[in-house]
Design a protein around this motif. Structure first.
Motif, short mmCIF file in Angstrom:
data_model
loop_
_atom_site.label_atom_id
_atom_site.label_comp_id
_atom_site.label_asym_id
_atom_site.label_seq_id
_atom_site.Cartn_x
_atom_site.Cartn_y
_atom_site.Cartn_z
N LEU A 264 -26.05 7.76 6.74
CA LEU A 264 -25.73 6.41 7.20
C LEU A 264 -26.22 5.44 6.13
N GLN A 265 -25.27 4.70 5.53
CA GLN A 265 -25.61 3.75 4.46
C GLN A 265 -25.33 2.33 4.93
N PHE A 266 -26.17 1.41 4.46
CA PHE A 266 -25.97 0.00 4.81
C PHE A 266 -26.38 -0.86 3.62
N PHE A 267 -25.44 -1.72 3.18
CA PHE A 267 -25.72 -2.60 2.05
C PHE A 267 -24.82 -3.84 2.15
N LYS A 268 -25.05 -4.78 1.25
CA LYS A 268 -24.29 -6.02 1.25
C LYS A 268 -23.67 -6.24 -0.11
N ARG A 269 -22.36 -6.55 -0.11
CA ARG A 269 -21.64 -6.79 -1.35
C ARG A 269 -20.65 -7.95 -1.16
N SER A 270 -20.72 -8.93 -2.04
CA SER A 270 -19.74 -10.03 -2.07
C SER A 270 -19.48 -10.65 -0.71
N GLY A 271 -20.55 -11.00 -0.02
CA GLY A 271 -20.41 -11.67 1.27
C GLY A 271 -20.02 -10.77 2.43
N LEU A 272 -20.07 -9.46 2.23
CA LEU A 272 -19.74 -8.51 3.29
C LEU A 272 -20.89 -7.54 3.52
N TYR A 273 -21.21 -7.33 4.78
CA TYR A 273 -22.12 -6.25 5.13
C TYR A 273 -21.28 -4.98 5.25
N ILE A 274 -21.72 -3.92 4.60
CA ILE A 274 -20.94 -2.67 4.60
C ILE A 274 -21.77 -1.55 5.22
N LEU A 275 -21.23 -0.97 6.25
CA LEU A 275 -21.86 0.14 6.96
C LEU A 275 -20.97 1.36 6.80
N GLN A 276 -21.53 2.43 6.26
CA GLN A 276 -20.74 3.63 6.02
C GLN A 276 -21.45 4.85 6.59
N CYS A 277 -20.72 5.61 7.38
CA CYS A 277 -21.27 6.81 8.00
C CYS A 277 -20.41 8.00 7.61
N LYS A 278 -21.05 9.05 7.08
CA LYS A 278 -20.35 10.27 6.69
C LYS A 278 -21.01 11.46 7.36
N ASN A 279 -20.20 12.42 7.76
CA ASN A 279 -20.77 13.61 8.40
C ASN A 279 -19.82 14.80 8.32
N SER A 280 -20.41 15.97 8.44
CA SER A 280 -19.61 17.19 8.56
C SER A 280 -18.86 17.15 9.89
N THR A 281 -17.66 17.72 9.90
CA THR A 281 -16.88 17.74 11.13
C THR A 281 -15.88 18.89 11.13
N PRO A 282 -15.62 19.47 12.29
CA PRO A 282 -14.50 20.41 12.37
C PRO A 282 -13.20 19.64 12.14
N SER A 283 -12.14 20.33 11.82
CA SER A 283 -10.85 19.66 11.61
C SER A 283 -10.42 18.96 12.90
#
Length: 249
Positions: free
Chosen positions: A169-188
């Motif tokens: 789970l990543q969280f950062f701010k770029r060019s006036g936007l808060y960006i939240l990104q979540c990546k995970n393993s998953t079955p198809s």
């Protein structure tokens, strides 16, 4: 002719009443789900507070134990003890650093849940999630559903592949936007489910007994904040990226 007109009006009224009832039913389900989550979050906050108090209460005892080991020449034992102690503090600190109480609670609880399932979980925050221009309730619903869905997918993936899944789970701010990104393993995931995953209630990657409320609640909060949501599912990896303007719309 008048009789036909009356029948038509009655049919229209019945259809309208049925549609209204379905709409109210869906809203009630969503509200009940949010109420359930808030109750869980209260428990999580209390547990996190208990853990922090316990760690602070026992800190001097741990220092005394390490000091005793070093005085008696047990440096390797002291090192092992300290490594375990730091790992435990790091787990708590990852969740509560700079966060408001209830948000720290959900982060800490989800981190511990993932670790208990042997999922390789990483929080990578440039700034606290509490910085989001949302209410605590909205942040809790957003993060709680994101992490809960990811953990469920990781657990299922581990059962099928017999190897460790990952969740970041990543969280950062770029060019006036808060960006939240979540990546995970998953079955198809079948395309028919992916196409409607964040659009309607009732679409879920989970098994029977799940109503698919979580993804729709996530999308509703993003829409309410004039944000953007994009997701990709490829090579047994699921990624969600959410962008929220730094100024409330």
């Amino acid at each position: 002719m008048l009789y036909v007109g009356i029948i038509t009006v009655l049919v229209v009224i019945c259809v309208y009443a049925l549609l209204s009832r379905l709409s109210v039913s869906r809203k009630m389900k969503a509200l009940l789900e949010e109420a359930r989550q808030f109750d869980e979050q209260r428990v999580q906050f209390n547990e996190t507070f208990r853990v922090v108090r316990s760690e602070r209460h026992d800190f001097l005892k741990h220092v005394s134990a390490i000091h005793f080991m070093l005085e008696n020449g047990n440096s390797e034992e002291a090192k092992h003890y300290l490594d375990e102690l730091v790992e435990g503090y790091k787990e708590t600190n990852l969740s509560i650093k700079g966060e408001r109480g209830v948000i720290a609670g959900i982060l800490h609880q989800m981190y511990r849940k993932a670790k208990a399932l042997n999922i390789d979980v990483v929080y990578d925050f440039d700034l606290p999630l509490s910085s989001l221009p949302l209410s605590d309730q909205q942040i809790i619903t957003l993060i709680g559903n994101l992490l809960s869905n990811s953990i469920d997918a990781c657990e299922e993936w581990q059962q099928k592949n017999d190897t460790q899944a990952f969740l970041t789970l990543q969280f950062f701010k770029r060019s006036g936007l808060y960006i939240l990104q979540c990546k995970n393993s998953t079955p198809s995931i079948p395309p028919s489910i992916l196409d409607q995953l964040f659009v309607n209630f009732g679409n879920t990657t989970k098994g029977d007994g799940h109503e698919g409320l979580g993804t729709k609640l996530i999308k509703d909060i993003v829409d309410e904040s004039n944000g953007f949501l994009d997701f990709v599912c490829k090579d047994e990896e699921f990624s969600v990226k959410i962008k929220i303007p730094a100024i409330k719309g």
